[in-house]
Design a protein around this motif. Structure first.
Motif, mmCIF file in Angstrom:
data_model
loop_
_atom_site.group_PDB
_atom_site.id
_atom_site.type_symbol
_atom_site.label_atom_id
_atom_site.label_comp_id
_atom_site.label_asym_id
_atom_site.label_seq_id
_atom_site.Cartn_x
_atom_site.Cartn_y
_atom_site.Cartn_z
ATOM 1 N N ASP A 105 14.119 -3.052 5.835
ATOM 2 C CA ASP A 105 14.121 -3.962 4.692
ATOM 3 C C ASP A 105 12.775 -3.821 4.003
ATOM 4 O OD1 ASP A 105 16.631 -4.978 5.374
ATOM 5 O OD2 ASP A 105 15.744 -6.462 6.709
ATOM 6 N N LEU A 106 12.819 -3.537 2.716
ATOM 7 C CA LEU A 106 11.590 -3.349 1.945
ATOM 8 C C LEU A 106 11.537 -4.319 0.784
ATOM 9 C CD1 LEU A 106 11.435 0.523 1.640
ATOM 10 C CD2 LEU A 106 9.871 -0.908 2.903
ATOM 11 N N LEU A 107 10.360 -4.765 0.465
ATOM 12 C CA LEU A 107 10.147 -5.562 -0.734
ATOM 13 C C LEU A 107 9.423 -4.700 -1.760
ATOM 14 C CD1 LEU A 107 8.957 -8.928 0.826
ATOM 15 C CD2 LEU A 107 11.186 -8.403 -0.134
ATOM 16 N N LEU A 108 9.740 -4.900 -3.011
ATOM 17 C CA LEU A 108 9.088 -4.168 -4.077
ATOM 18 C C LEU A 108 7.581 -4.366 -4.011
ATOM 19 C CD1 LEU A 108 9.296 -2.459 -6.639
ATOM 20 C CD2 LEU A 108 9.611 -4.571 -7.922
ATOM 21 N N GLU A 109 7.165 -5.573 -3.696
ATOM 22 C CA GLU A 109 5.748 -5.900 -3.601
ATOM 23 C C GLU A 109 5.041 -5.022 -2.555
ATOM 24 O OE1 GLU A 109 3.209 -9.696 -2.008
ATOM 25 O OE2 GLU A 109 5.059 -10.090 -3.109
ATOM 26 N N ASP A 110 5.707 -4.795 -1.414
ATOM 27 C CA ASP A 110 5.121 -3.959 -0.360
ATOM 28 C C ASP A 110 4.961 -2.514 -0.815
ATOM 29 O OD1 ASP A 110 5.091 -6.178 1.272
ATOM 30 O OD2 ASP A 110 6.973 -5.655 2.281
ATOM 31 N N LEU A 111 5.970 -2.001 -1.501
ATOM 32 C CA LEU A 111 5.898 -0.622 -1.997
ATOM 33 C C LEU A 111 4.794 -0.475 -3.045
ATOM 34 C CD1 LEU A 111 9.675 0.262 -2.254
ATOM 35 C CD2 LEU A 111 8.010 1.258 -0.693
ATOM 36 N N LEU A 112 4.693 -1.455 -3.931
ATOM 37 C CA LEU A 112 3.645 -1.397 -4.954
ATOM 38 C C LEU A 112 2.256 -1.505 -4.330
ATOM 39 C CD1 LEU A 112 5.298 -3.564 -7.735
ATOM 40 C CD2 LEU A 112 4.978 -1.087 -7.737
ATOM 41 N N GLU A 113 2.136 -2.303 -3.277
ATOM 42 C CA GLU A 113 0.860 -2.420 -2.578
ATOM 43 C C GLU A 113 0.482 -1.099 -1.914
ATOM 44 O OE1 GLU A 113 -1.044 -4.888 1.161
ATOM 45 O OE2 GLU A 113 0.660 -5.753 0.077
ATOM 46 N N LYS A 115 1.408 1.840 -2.926
ATOM 47 C CA LYS A 115 1.043 2.742 -4.014
ATOM 48 C C LYS A 115 -0.384 2.450 -4.487
ATOM 49 C CE LYS A 115 2.459 4.060 -8.665
ATOM 50 N NZ LYS A 115 3.402 3.781 -9.753
ATOM 51 N N HIS A 116 -0.708 1.175 -4.623
ATOM 52 C CA HIS A 116 -2.043 0.772 -5.076
ATOM 53 C C HIS A 116 -3.126 1.204 -4.074
ATOM 54 C CE1 HIS A 116 -5.145 -1.582 -7.032
ATOM 55 N NE2 HIS A 116 -5.434 -2.129 -5.858
ATOM 56 N N ASN A 117 -2.804 1.105 -2.778
ATOM 57 C CA ASN A 117 -3.749 1.494 -1.728
ATOM 58 C C ASN A 117 -3.747 2.995 -1.457
ATOM 59 O OD1 ASN A 117 -4.497 -1.181 -1.411
ATOM 60 N ND2 ASN A 117 -3.064 -1.545 0.254
ATOM 61 N N LYS A 118 -3.021 3.737 -2.292
ATOM 62 C CA LYS A 118 -2.930 5.196 -2.183
ATOM 63 C C LYS A 118 -2.346 5.660 -0.855
ATOM 64 C CE LYS A 118 -6.498 6.281 -5.566
ATOM 65 N NZ LYS A 118 -6.459 5.105 -6.308
ATOM 66 N N VAL A 119 -1.399 4.896 -0.324
ATOM 67 C CA VAL A 119 -0.630 5.315 0.845
ATOM 68 C C VAL A 119 0.610 6.003 0.288
ATOM 69 C CG1 VAL A 119 0.602 4.554 2.902
ATOM 70 C CG2 VAL A 119 -1.482 3.386 2.206
ATOM 71 N N ASP A 120 0.635 7.324 0.392
ATOM 72 C CA ASP A 120 1.684 8.098 -0.276
ATOM 73 C C ASP A 120 2.962 8.230 0.523
ATOM 74 O OD1 ASP A 120 -0.031 8.506 -2.388
ATOM 75 O OD2 ASP A 120 -0.836 10.369 -1.551
ATOM 76 N N ILE A 121 2.916 7.996 1.832
ATOM 77 C CA ILE A 121 4.074 8.273 2.682
ATOM 78 C C ILE A 121 4.520 7.017 3.412
ATOM 79 C CG2 ILE A 121 4.839 9.558 4.715
ATOM 80 C CD1 ILE A 121 3.144 11.860 3.769
ATOM 81 N N LEU A 122 5.839 6.823 3.440
ATOM 82 C CA LEU A 122 6.466 5.748 4.198
ATOM 83 C C LEU A 122 7.160 6.408 5.389
ATOM 84 C CD1 LEU A 122 7.290 2.730 4.321
ATOM 85 C CD2 LEU A 122 9.297 3.353 3.010
ATOM 86 N N ASP A 123 6.747 6.071 6.588
ATOM 87 C CA ASP A 123 7.257 6.707 7.799
ATOM 88 C C ASP A 123 8.461 5.926 8.326
ATOM 89 O OD1 ASP A 123 7.636 8.139 10.095
ATOM 90 O OD2 ASP A 123 5.744 7.592 11.022
ATOM 91 N N LEU A 124 9.612 6.600 8.407
ATOM 92 C CA LEU A 124 10.823 5.985 8.954
ATOM 93 C C LEU A 124 11.220 6.648 10.274
ATOM 94 C CD1 LEU A 124 13.165 5.574 5.851
ATOM 95 C CD2 LEU A 124 11.734 3.868 6.923
ATOM 96 N N GLU A 125 10.276 6.967 11.104
ATOM 97 C CA GLU A 125 10.456 7.609 12.407
ATOM 98 C C GLU A 125 10.944 9.053 12.272
ATOM 99 O OE1 GLU A 125 12.469 5.365 15.500
ATOM 100 O OE2 GLU A 125 12.108 3.546 14.339
ATOM 101 N N TYR A 126 12.122 9.263 11.726
ATOM 102 C CA TYR A 126 12.720 10.599 11.655
ATOM 103 C C TYR A 126 12.412 11.323 10.348
ATOM 104 C CZ TYR A 126 15.284 8.754 15.612
ATOM 105 O OH TYR A 126 15.607 8.188 16.819
ATOM 106 N N VAL A 127 12.113 10.571 9.310
ATOM 107 C CA VAL A 127 11.811 11.160 8.001
ATOM 108 C C VAL A 127 10.610 10.446 7.392
ATOM 109 C CG1 VAL A 127 14.151 11.945 7.480
ATOM 110 C CG2 VAL A 127 13.469 9.670 6.830
#
Length: 144
Positions: A105-113, A115-127
């Motif tokens: 479950d993701l919130l738009l706010e978390d994704l934007l944060e 992006k702002h912190n320059k974290v380019d990758i979201l780790d979902l264990e397998y991908v």
């Protein structure tokens, strides 16, 4: 308050009104609780569920890296849904299984944060998903 409680408790039960509310209690929604629950359940349904295979998401640039063996990649797919505004559910399924392998479950706010912190990758264990491409993808699919 105490005098009101004493008056109500002193009144015999058979003379009280059946649906009378105690003093100081206001009903915001006069509908019965059951109909309110059904309304909430109806409102919480996702507007749409989009299914994408792993290779399609790789072509779009949403998936950066995959740890799934190549012989199993054709049986892997994702579902994207948005149960409410600015809230997204990403599930990774393997064909033949009922339950998702990964459920996030993701919130738009978390994704934007991220992006702002320059974290380019979201780790979902397998991908690994590209945050920027994922934001663009979700905006395009679920813009209301």
């Amino acid at each position: 308050y105490l005098s009101n409680v004493r008056l109500q408790s002193a009144t015999p039960k058979h003379t009280r009104k059946k649906n009378a509310m105690p003093v100081g209690v206001t009903v915001v929604d006069p509908k019965p609780l059951q109909s309110r629950r059904q309304q909430i359940k109806r409102d919480d349904r996702p507007t749409a569920v989009y299914e994408y295979r792993l290779d399609a998401l790789e072509r779009l640039g949403v998936v950066c890296k995959s740890n799934i063996p190549e012989n199993r990649q054709d049986k892997v797919y994702f579902t994207f849904s948005s149960p409410s505004a600015a809230s997204y559910v990403i599930r990774l399924f393997y064909k033949g299984r009922e339950k998702p392998v990964v459920n996030m479950d993701l919130l738009l706010e978390d994704l934007l944060e991220r992006k702002h912190n320059k974290v380019d990758i979201l780790d979902l264990e397998y991908v690994h998903l590209s945050v920027i491409k994922l934001l663009e993808f979700l905006e395009k699919k679920f813009s209301r």
